[in-house]
Design an enzyme around this catalytic site. Structure first.
Site, PDB file in Angstrom:
ATOM      1  CG  HIS A 235      -5.769  -1.654   8.773  1.00 48.72           C
ATOM      2  ND1 HIS A 235      -5.931  -0.286   8.859  1.00 48.72           N
ATOM      3  CD2 HIS A 235      -4.467  -1.885   9.058  1.00 48.72           C
ATOM      4  CE1 HIS A 235      -4.773   0.261   9.174  1.00 48.72           C
ATOM      5  NE2 HIS A 235      -3.876  -0.680   9.310  1.00 48.72           N
TER       6      HIS A 235
ATOM      7  CG  ASP B 213      -0.272  -0.326   2.531  1.00 48.23           C
ATOM      8  OD1 ASP B 213       0.966  -0.395   2.569  1.00 48.23           O
ATOM      9  OD2 ASP B 213      -0.981  -0.507   3.541  1.00 48.23           O
TER      10      ASP B 213
ATOM     11  CD  GLU C 280      -8.585   1.694   7.528  1.00 48.99           C
ATOM     12  OE1 GLU C 280      -8.403   0.745   8.305  1.00 48.99           O
ATOM     13  OE2 GLU C 280      -8.076   2.816   7.712  1.00 48.99           O
TER      14      GLU C 280
HETATM   15  C1  GLP Z   1      -0.336   0.745   8.471  1.00 49.60           C
HETATM   16  C2  GLP Z   1      -0.078  -0.148   7.247  1.00 49.60           C
HETATM   17  C3  GLP Z   1      -0.292  -1.591   7.613  1.00 49.60           C
HETATM   18  C4  GLP Z   1       0.461  -1.938   8.887  1.00 49.60           C
HETATM   19  C5  GLP Z   1      -0.042  -1.093  10.024  1.00 49.60           C
HETATM   20  C6  GLP Z   1       0.589  -1.415  11.359  1.00 49.60           C
HETATM   21  O1  GLP Z   1      -1.667   0.910   8.685  1.00 49.60           O
HETATM   22  N1  GLP Z   1      -0.923   0.172   6.156  1.00 49.60           N
HETATM   23  O2  GLP Z   1       0.151  -2.396   6.522  1.00 49.60           O
HETATM   24  O3  GLP Z   1       0.261  -3.281   9.170  1.00 49.60           O
HETATM   25  O4  GLP Z   1       0.258   0.249   9.670  1.00 49.60           O
HETATM   26  O5  GLP Z   1       1.731  -0.657  11.575  1.00 49.60           O
HETATM   27  P1  GLP Z   1       2.680  -0.778  12.840  1.00 49.60           P
HETATM   28  O6  GLP Z   1       3.569  -1.942  12.554  1.00 49.60           O
HETATM   29  O7  GLP Z   1       3.451   0.514  12.838  1.00 49.60           O
HETATM   30  O8  GLP Z   1       1.834  -0.974  14.022  1.00 49.60           O
END
Ligand code: GLP
Length: 264
Positions: A139, A67, A144
């Site tokens: 998600h 993404d 979402e």
């Molecule tokens: C964002 C990304 C996700 C990721 C999430 C968790 O939302 N789009 O792909 O899994 O962050 O991030 P973190 O590892 O910083 O908690």
């Protein structure tokens, strides 16, 4: 579904990096699906370390990121392009032509662009191994809650919870992105193998719903229950709301004994 319980973030990163490295050793031209976020920083650090020691060659690996925010330049410090350069691509020998990250700078013709991203995945022969993190709301990518379980790469409006989580990374007064381009859940489920990593208590509810809850669009990661080869690697804090931890430990012991290939 395999659930690997680890003590902390460091152990998770190491295990994930080892699994990715063995996948590349088995198939040097691996199509590797990549994720961003804090949870991934340690994984990429270990992959860079293995590369620098000379035991991991990315020259034929083809990458597809999940993404990207809409409206951020590639150089913006919160863009996923920037994250990937900083944490992985600038330090390993991946061929820039083999790197695919959704382009958040496009204006209009989103459907056409997203279809071309899907086409690039198909042309690469499909994703062999997809790395995933998980949001507090369950998600994966930016799918979402209430995302269709059959969704494909598309423009997605971010939830308030995600915008709140992200806003702290943006400068004061700077508006955090409201939309993103993300692989869909249908796209993710087509990967041959999936690794989902989660660390910290803030993820424990999402992890429990994803593994032990019903499959529901309200928790996108629960769709992974439909996948034939998914491994969750989670730390104690993220696992704290799972009710069947002892069972997962026994499954892991038996897997190591009977089908060790699944763990390498
Ligand atoms: C964002 C990304 C996700 C990721 C999430 C968790 O939302 N789009 O792909 O899994 O962050 O991030 P973190 O590892 O910083 O908690």
């Amino acid at each position: 579904m395999l659930v690997i319980l680890k003590r902390d973030d460091e152990e998770i990163s190491l295990q994930a990096a080892q699994l990715i490295a063995s996948a590349v050793h088995r198939k040097p031209a691996l199509a590797l699906g990549l994720a961003t976020g804090r949870t991934m920083v340690g994984v990429y650090k270990h992959l860079v370390g293995l590369h620098k020691q000379g035991s991991l060659d990315f020259s034929r690996v083809v990458t597809f990121n999940l993404d990207e925010y809409l409206g951020l330049s590639h150089a913006h410090r919160q863009s996923f392009h920037h994250f990937m350069q900083q944490n992985l691509f600038a330090h390993v020998n991946v061929n820039p032509r083999n790197i695919h990250i959704p382009d958040g700078t496009i204006r209009g013709n989103y459907d056409r662009y997203c279809a071309s991203y899907e086409e690039a995945i198909r042309k690469a022969g499909g994703i062999d191994l997809q790395l995933l993190g998980i949001g507090r709301n369950g998600h994966v990518g930016f799918n979402e809650p209430t995302s269709s379980l059959g969704s494909r790469t598309r423009l997605k409006v971010l939830s308030q919870e995600t915008m709140d989580d992200n806003s702290k990374f943006f400068a004061l007064g700077e508006e955090s992105p409201r939309c993103a381009i993300t692989m869909g859940i249908g796209t993710i489920l087509e990967a041959r193998k999936i690794l989902l990593l989660a660390a910290g208590a803030a993820k424990s509810a999402a992890v429990a719903k994803s593994i032990e809850g019903p499959i529901a669009s309200a928790v996108s990661a629960s769709a992974l229950q439909l996948h034939p080869d998914v491994t969750f690697i989670i730390d104690d804090a993220a696992a704290s709301q799972l009710t069947q931890r002892d069972y997962y430990r026994r499954v892991l012991e038996m897997t190591a004994l009977l089908t060790p290939d699944r763990l390498s």
